[in-house]
Scaffold this motif. Structure first.
Motif, short mmCIF file in Angstrom:
data_model
loop_
_atom_site.label_atom_id
_atom_site.label_comp_id
_atom_site.label_asym_id
_atom_site.label_seq_id
_atom_site.Cartn_x
_atom_site.Cartn_y
_atom_site.Cartn_z
N ALA A 7 0.70 -1.37 -0.26
CA ALA A 7 -0.01 0.49 -0.10
C ALA A 7 1.33 1.56 0.14
O ALA A 7 1.96 1.10 0.84
CB ALA A 7 -0.80 0.00 1.03
N LEU A 8 0.39 2.16 -0.71
CA LEU A 8 1.18 3.34 -0.76
C LEU A 8 0.65 4.83 0.32
O LEU A 8 -0.02 5.39 0.23
CB LEU A 8 1.07 4.37 -1.51
N THR A 9 0.82 4.56 0.81
CA THR A 9 0.60 4.81 2.49
C THR A 9 0.81 6.62 2.20
O THR A 9 0.26 7.13 3.50
CB THR A 9 1.07 4.12 3.78
N ARG A 10 1.74 6.74 1.36
CA ARG A 10 2.00 8.65 1.71
C ARG A 10 2.31 8.75 0.42
O ARG A 10 1.91 9.63 0.03
CB ARG A 10 3.51 8.04 2.32
N ILE A 11 1.33 8.36 -0.51
CA ILE A 11 0.40 8.82 -1.60
C ILE A 11 -0.57 9.18 -1.62
O ILE A 11 -1.13 8.36 -1.29
CB ILE A 11 1.44 8.12 -2.88
N ARG A 12 -1.01 10.53 -1.76
CA ARG A 12 -2.71 10.72 -2.08
C ARG A 12 -3.00 11.09 -3.70
O ARG A 12 -2.08 12.43 -3.39
CB ARG A 12 -3.17 12.00 -1.00
#
Length: 304
Positions: A7-12
């Motif tokens: 999961a790209l937890t830092r990408i919005r």
């Protein structure tokens, strides 16, 4: 059976009016602003950019109402500048920038995307100025951009992110590196647009690894290599290149976005990644299905 990417937890992730064929505040070839808002929410996005100033409502209260009732939030505004012309254009530039920065701030966004002016006409291809800056013009570009970054931060609380763009003086990897080397990281960050960087010969993963500390924002788009080869061979300006389909729906083009997003995630900072598929002009029913598919593709890349 393949495993899902981390999961790209830092990408919005978000999208922009550009992905609905919107390049101008008003144009009969563009979808109405309320349709854009309806459809970008329907496609599954939470974040949007303002697009060209005047396309979305410019009254902050009305804009807040229109976005909130659709579950949308604003990530950034956008301005065009010709700062390599030096102090002579500052007042005119600031009048333009301050209006957009105020609205951007009032939406709760924290970024202002700054795009350098074009050196040739986007429609006719006519030369507006030399595509190569003189050393003096480079000094003006970098010092005036630093000034813009400081002023925007002090007066509006926003961070400028400069967007390398085809047919501007900040375009190729060499010119991007030169620009970054000559500007203060405290005042100037970069909006890395994966499509424009590929269009101008760059590799976005290499860029993230080389100067990741300067990247403050991402635009996601892809280039069709076959069409790009035709564009280069024919010497087309950017506008006609877009009409020919040089910017394409992911994942059919380059760069592959999954490794770009993974590299951005490794930077360890919060980043917006806003989809911008240049499609001006386009049929009004074309953007929504593409936006839905693109959102599903980004989820498959780990962008929840």
């Amino acid at each position: 059976m393949t495993s899902s990417p981390p999961a790209l937890t830092r990408i919005r992730v978000g999208s922009a009016p550009d992905s609905w064929g919107v390049w101008f505040p008003e144009d009969p070839l563009q979808v109405p602003w309320d349709r854009f808002l309806d459809e970008v929410a329907e496609a599954g996005y939470e974040w949007i950019e303002l697009g060209p100033y005047g396309y979305l409502p410019t009254d902050p209260a009305r804009l807040a109402d229109e976005t909130a009732r659709r579950g949308l939030r604003v990530s950034a505004g956008t301005v065009f500048t010709g700062l390599h012309h030096g102090p002579a254009v500052w007042e005119q530039t600031w009048e333009h920038v301050s209006r957009i920065a105020a609205l951007t701030r009032d939406t709760g966004a924290e970024h202002l995307v700054v795009i350098p002016s074009f050196w040739r006409d986007d429609k006719t291809g006519g030369m507006l100025e030399d595509p190569v800056l003189t050393p003096a013009q480079w000094r003006e570009l970098t010092t005036q951009t630093e000034r813009l970054g400081r002023e925007v931060r002090e007066r509006y609380g926003l961070r400028i992110v400069v967007h390398p763009h085809a047919d501007t003086h900040v375009d190729t990897p060499e010119n991007v590196a030169r620009f970054l080397d000559a500007t203060d990281p405290e005042s100037v960050s970069l909006c890395l647009d994966t499509g424009h960087y590929a269009y101008c010969g760059g590799d976005s993963v290499e860029a993230i690894e080389a100067f990741g500390e300067r990247i403050g924002y991402l635009h996601l788009k892809q280039v069709d290599p076959r069409v790009l080869a035709e564009v280069v061979a024919d010497g087309l300006p950017f506008g006609p290149a877009v009409e020919r389909g040089v910017m394409c729906e992911p994942p059919s083009g380059v760069p592959a976005l999954e490794p770009v997003l993974a590299a951005a995630q490794r930077l360890g900072v919060e980043l917006f990644a806003i989809v911008e598929q240049d499609m001006y002009p386009c049929p009004p029913d074309r953007p929504l299905p593409i936006a839905r598919r693109t959102r599903a593709y980004l989820r498959a890349c780990g962008a929840r």
